[in-house]
Design a protein around this motif. Structure first.
Motif, mmCIF file in Angstrom:
data_model
loop_
_atom_site.group_PDB
_atom_site.id
_atom_site.type_symbol
_atom_site.label_atom_id
_atom_site.label_comp_id
_atom_site.label_asym_id
_atom_site.label_seq_id
_atom_site.Cartn_x
_atom_site.Cartn_y
_atom_site.Cartn_z
ATOM 1 N N GLU A 1 0.953 -1.159 0.219
ATOM 2 C CA GLU A 1 -0.107 0.119 -0.024
ATOM 3 C C GLU A 1 0.853 1.249 -0.012
ATOM 4 O O GLU A 1 1.644 1.351 -0.946
ATOM 5 N N LEU A 2 0.700 2.425 1.076
ATOM 6 C CA LEU A 2 1.458 3.339 1.078
ATOM 7 C C LEU A 2 2.190 3.367 2.127
ATOM 8 O O LEU A 2 3.101 4.324 2.652
ATOM 9 N N SER A 3 2.476 2.161 2.887
ATOM 10 C CA SER A 3 3.352 2.251 3.902
ATOM 11 C C SER A 3 4.693 1.591 3.817
ATOM 12 O O SER A 3 5.555 1.919 4.567
ATOM 13 N N ARG A 4 4.928 1.221 2.682
ATOM 14 C CA ARG A 4 6.184 0.718 2.010
ATOM 15 C C ARG A 4 6.211 0.941 0.656
ATOM 16 O O ARG A 4 5.791 0.144 -0.102
ATOM 17 N N ILE A 5 7.087 1.786 -0.049
ATOM 18 C CA ILE A 5 6.891 2.036 -1.381
ATOM 19 C C ILE A 5 8.363 2.244 -1.893
ATOM 20 O O ILE A 5 9.317 2.479 -1.115
ATOM 21 N N ASN A 6 8.452 2.253 -3.081
ATOM 22 C CA ASN A 6 9.818 2.383 -3.842
ATOM 23 C C ASN A 6 10.364 3.730 -3.747
ATOM 24 O O ASN A 6 11.628 4.047 -3.829
ATOM 25 N N GLU A 7 9.487 4.714 -3.984
ATOM 26 C CA GLU A 7 9.996 5.998 -4.304
ATOM 27 C C GLU A 7 9.088 7.031 -3.359
ATOM 28 O O GLU A 7 7.598 6.892 -3.575
ATOM 29 N N PHE A 8 9.594 7.792 -2.578
ATOM 30 C CA PHE A 8 8.964 8.576 -1.568
ATOM 31 C C PHE A 8 9.527 9.836 -1.245
ATOM 32 O O PHE A 8 10.772 9.989 -1.772
ATOM 33 N N GLN A 9 8.914 10.765 -0.644
ATOM 34 C CA GLN A 9 9.372 12.112 -0.340
ATOM 35 C C GLN A 9 9.753 12.224 1.120
ATOM 36 O O GLN A 9 9.216 11.465 1.717
ATOM 37 N N MET A 10 10.969 12.760 1.337
ATOM 38 C CA MET A 10 11.645 12.738 2.587
ATOM 39 C C MET A 10 12.181 14.204 3.152
ATOM 40 O O MET A 10 12.736 14.815 2.038
ATOM 41 N N LYS A 11 11.836 14.483 4.285
ATOM 42 C CA LYS A 11 12.246 15.659 4.879
ATOM 43 C C LYS A 11 13.146 15.241 6.140
ATOM 44 O O LYS A 11 12.895 14.344 6.769
ATOM 45 N N GLU A 12 14.127 16.232 6.294
ATOM 46 C CA GLU A 12 14.900 15.879 7.379
ATOM 47 C C GLU A 12 15.683 17.293 8.229
ATOM 48 O O GLU A 12 15.800 17.991 7.368
ATOM 49 N N TYR A 13 15.579 17.441 9.377
ATOM 50 C CA TYR A 13 16.403 18.284 10.114
ATOM 51 C C TYR A 13 17.939 17.326 10.401
ATOM 52 O O TYR A 13 17.921 16.502 11.128
ATOM 53 N N VAL A 14 18.787 18.055 10.134
ATOM 54 C CA VAL A 14 20.221 17.548 10.276
ATOM 55 C C VAL A 14 21.077 18.477 11.028
ATOM 56 O O VAL A 14 21.003 19.573 10.690
ATOM 57 N N PHE A 15 21.670 18.015 12.120
ATOM 58 C CA PHE A 15 22.583 18.419 13.000
ATOM 59 C C PHE A 15 23.836 18.196 13.035
ATOM 60 O O PHE A 15 24.066 17.100 13.197
ATOM 61 N N ALA A 16 24.920 19.388 13.212
ATOM 62 C CA ALA A 16 26.245 18.953 13.528
ATOM 63 C C ALA A 16 26.812 19.753 14.557
ATOM 64 O O ALA A 16 26.481 21.235 14.570
ATOM 65 N N GLY A 17 27.618 19.054 15.492
ATOM 66 C CA GLY A 17 28.196 19.954 16.717
ATOM 67 C C GLY A 17 28.365 19.170 17.704
ATOM 68 O O GLY A 17 29.026 17.931 17.744
ATOM 69 N N SER A 18 28.568 19.530 18.951
ATOM 70 C CA SER A 18 29.052 18.754 20.065
ATOM 71 C C SER A 18 28.008 17.706 20.405
ATOM 72 O O SER A 18 26.679 17.960 19.957
ATOM 73 N N PRO A 19 28.046 16.802 21.170
ATOM 74 C CA PRO A 19 27.229 15.910 21.550
ATOM 75 C C PRO A 19 26.159 16.332 22.116
ATOM 76 O O PRO A 19 25.190 16.125 21.959
#
Length: 393
Positions: free
Chosen positions: A242-260
């Motif tokens: 269905e739409l729970s597991r597909i081959n092509e999809f849109q993804m957004k992310e917050y990505v962070f870099a710094g100290s722990p």
């Protein structure tokens, strides 16, 4: 055609992982189904011996990848599974019948109608929250194609070879191109004249960030934040559902870099969005510790490290009609996994930590509609009000 069951005594303890790996064992497996009797395999009669042999290889790889210590179980950190859902009937066929979702190829869809509206809501809300929470966030939209050489450096082929999809084209040969122009695909032999691929179809949105930071020296006193978006691709094989597991999809992310500490603080701030959705929508969700579906030969050790270090957590929504939960987002604490190969350090010359907070837009959309139904007129006031702030219902 022949069907047979895997020997229950042979199935490893991590049954879910074994089941998900089976479609990748052999191209001669037509279908994998789990029912009350066990895990059923379907293939041609003449291919059974080869398929069973390959299943044996998978089992050997899993056994060789085992660690001595017992693997800790997945834990539920937050439990909202007692929330009553407004809708409990299947919506996938309804979406297809209305034309709001149209299949183009296996695991790839066209979106319109209510599905597109809710997809746009989640896309806009993630952007809005990220900009308001992290004032200096850097925004990027990344292309799907990514150099194979870069993927090798990031270690993605080692851990996720079964997910990879590649981009290629016909060889730049006038005879091949002329034949193709005149005869088309024909018997398929033209596909044997493809160029060696140079690009992979990116499987996660955050991949280019670490290359962008290669050899960077980041300030000690603050973290660096990114908001990244893009189409992603994963070879789900027979696991497409269905739409729970597909081959092509849109993804957004917050990505962070710094100290722990900085990465931890950023992830805590990002999680307020999940908390907001759960409360506003009265969503039936849970937050679990988690692990990735690493490739068989090393997955045990990698999963153990993820679970022991609490380095991955998943935001799971209930799909009421199936009584199951699907991961719609994840918190991933990389530590120095990416900063070491890409030499990302701080002013003290220590390797930085990185982390990412990921959203699967189609899954969020499908999960919300599964719990609320596809008729906005029947939704509760809080859900209708929140979504109406971003899209016209």
């Amino acid at each position: 055609m022949v069907t047979f069951y895997c020997d229950e005594e042979m199935i490893p303890q991590d049954r879910r992982f074994f089941y998900e790996m089976l479609p990748y064992v052999s191209p001669k497996i037509n279908r994998v189904v789990e029912d009350g009797n066990g895990i059923l395999i379907e293939c041609q009669q003449g291919d059974r011996e080869e398929v069973e042999k390959n299943i044996g290889v998978l089992l050997s790889m899993i056994e060789e990848g085992c660690v001595v210590s017992s693997e800790p179980g997945i834990k539920t950190l937050e439990d909202h599974t007692d929330e009553e859902t407004l809708n409990n009937v299947p919506i996938f066929d309804q979406l297809l019948e209305r034309g709001d979702v149209r299949p183009t190829s296996e695991g790839s869809y066209i979106y319109g109608g209510i599905f597109l509206k809710i997809l746009r809501y989640f896309d806009a809300k993630i952007d809005d929250f990220g900009r308001n929470t992290f004032s200096d966030i850097r925004e990027y939209t990344f292309p799907a194609l990514h150099p194979i050489s870069s993927y090798e450096k990031g270690g993605y082929f080692d851990n996720f070879p079964h997910f990879m999809m590649f981009q290629t084209s016909l060889e730049n040969d006038i005879h091949i191109l002329d034949s193709f122009a005149k005869e088309g695909v024909g018997d398929g032999s033209v596909f044997k004249k493809m160029r060696m691929p140079k690009n992979v179809l990116r499987h996660a949105a955050c991949v280019p960030v670490y290359e962008m930071l290669e050899d960077a020296v980041l300030p000690n006193d603050t973290s660096i934040e990114f908001l990244v978006s893009g189409k992603c691709f994963r070879n789900e094989g027979a696991n497409v559902f269905e739409l729970s597991r597909i081959n092509e999809f849109q993804m957004k992310e917050y990505v962070f870099a710094g100290s722990p500490e900085q990465c931890e603080q950023c992830m805590t701030q990002a999680k307020y969005l999940w908390d907001f959705w759960q409360k506003t929508f009265s969503a039936n969700t849970k937050l679990d510790t988690a692990n990735d579906s690493f490739f068989a030969s090393n997955y045990k050790k990698l999963q153990l490290f993820q679970l022991l270090g609490d380095s991955k957590r998943e935001f799971k929504w209930k799909i009421p009609c199936h009584g199951s939960y699907v991961s719609c987002g994840s918190m991933n604490f990389h530590r120095t996994h990416f900063s070491k190969p890409y030499n990302i350090r701080n002013e003290s010359q220590d390797y930085c930590y990185t982390s990412c907070f990921a959203f699967g837009i189609e899954r969020l959309t499908f999960a919300l509609l599964s719990q609320k139904g596809i008729d906005p007129a029947k939704w509760d006031a809080a859900t209708h009000s929140e979504i109406s702030k971003y899209v016209t219902l």
